[in-house]
Design a protein around this motif. Sequence first.
Motif, PDB file in Angstrom:
ATOM      1  N   ALA A 169       0.823  -1.213   0.000  1.00 63.38           N
ATOM      2  CA  ALA A 169       0.000   0.000   0.000  1.00 63.38           C
ATOM      3  C   ALA A 169       0.858   1.265   0.000  1.00 63.38           C
ATOM      4  CB  ALA A 169      -0.938  -0.006   1.205  1.00 63.38           C
ATOM      5  N   TYR A 170       1.858   1.307   0.870  1.00 66.17           N
ATOM      6  CA  TYR A 170       2.721   2.493   0.919  1.00 66.17           C
ATOM      7  C   TYR A 170       3.519   2.655  -0.375  1.00 66.17           C
ATOM      8  CZ  TYR A 170       1.725   3.725   5.764  1.00 66.17           C
ATOM      9  OH  TYR A 170       1.102   4.157   6.917  1.00 66.17           O
ATOM     10  N   SER A 171       4.009   1.553  -0.905  1.00 64.98           N
ATOM     11  CA  SER A 171       4.771   1.610  -2.160  1.00 64.98           C
ATOM     12  C   SER A 171       3.890   2.083  -3.309  1.00 64.98           C
ATOM     13  CB  SER A 171       5.358   0.229  -2.502  1.00 64.98           C
ATOM     14  OG  SER A 171       6.255  -0.207  -1.521  1.00 64.98           O
ATOM     15  N   THR A 172       2.684   1.547  -3.379  1.00 64.18           N
ATOM     16  CA  THR A 172       1.763   1.922  -4.457  1.00 64.18           C
ATOM     17  C   THR A 172       1.409   3.399  -4.401  1.00 64.18           C
ATOM     18  OG1 THR A 172       0.810  -0.301  -4.537  1.00 64.18           O
ATOM     19  CG2 THR A 172      -0.505   1.480  -5.475  1.00 64.18           C
ATOM     20  N   ALA A 173       1.096   3.885  -3.207  1.00 64.73           N
ATOM     21  CA  ALA A 173       0.740   5.306  -3.069  1.00 64.73           C
ATOM     22  C   ALA A 173       1.900   6.209  -3.462  1.00 64.73           C
ATOM     23  CB  ALA A 173       0.308   5.587  -1.636  1.00 64.73           C
ATOM     24  N   ALA A 174       3.103   5.861  -3.027  1.00 62.87           N
ATOM     25  CA  ALA A 174       4.284   6.667  -3.362  1.00 62.87           C
ATOM     26  C   ALA A 174       4.553   6.654  -4.868  1.00 62.87           C
ATOM     27  CB  ALA A 174       5.499   6.147  -2.601  1.00 62.87           C
ATOM     28  N   LYS A 175       4.413   5.494  -5.489  1.00 63.76           N
ATOM     29  CA  LYS A 175       4.620   5.393  -6.941  1.00 63.76           C
ATOM     30  C   LYS A 175       3.614   6.251  -7.692  1.00 63.76           C
ATOM     31  CE  LYS A 175       6.475   0.667  -7.034  1.00 63.76           C
ATOM     32  NZ  LYS A 175       6.166  -0.753  -7.372  1.00 63.76           N
TER      33      LYS A 175
END
Length: 209
Positions: free
Chosen positions: A113-119
Amino acid sequence: MTSYLVPAAYGEAEYTEKRSRFIARVWPVESEAEAIACIEAMRKQHYDARHNVYAYIIREGGIMRYSDDGEPQGTSGQPTLNVFRSQEIQNFCCVVTRYFGGILLGTGGLVRAYSTAAKMALENAGISRMALWKNIELGCSYSQYERVKRLLDEHEAVIENTDFGTDIVFSALLREDIEAKFEKALTELTAATCEYIICGESFRGVKIL
């Protein structure tokens, strides 16, 4: 001269996973003080959020920081940082705010979730390359157009304008550290029938993605 990648502009995105909202924001910054100011502003704006996870890298001084802000260790700050490190982005600050939706996501779910949002936020911000860029004008015949355009693309030139007159004239930005290689390739490709002139140069960020 040194060349490196930075966010092209401010970017923002929101991602929802099992009712938890992840609001990611990315800023281009030049100093740690700027990064900290962005983080504090988000903490103030989202005082009611469960977490305000952050990550930043400042080129000058080799500064790299991240925080899980209460999330399980390694599930948020580091994954957020890795989104930018994987693309070699510097001089950025990213804050991902989480509003907890009542359902635990688990370690893998949090990382995702954190990786997706940052991307998503980085995609919205875009990427610029900081470099010494030379403004060039390159003329070629119509029969050479496709080959010369491909050569410009292969050498990461940014074509700003193409004038279709008696001949074709490209106005483009070419990185200083690639110019010699490009000039040699152009000479070989066109049997020295195409030349270009340099109209100016400047060290700045040029959006490439």
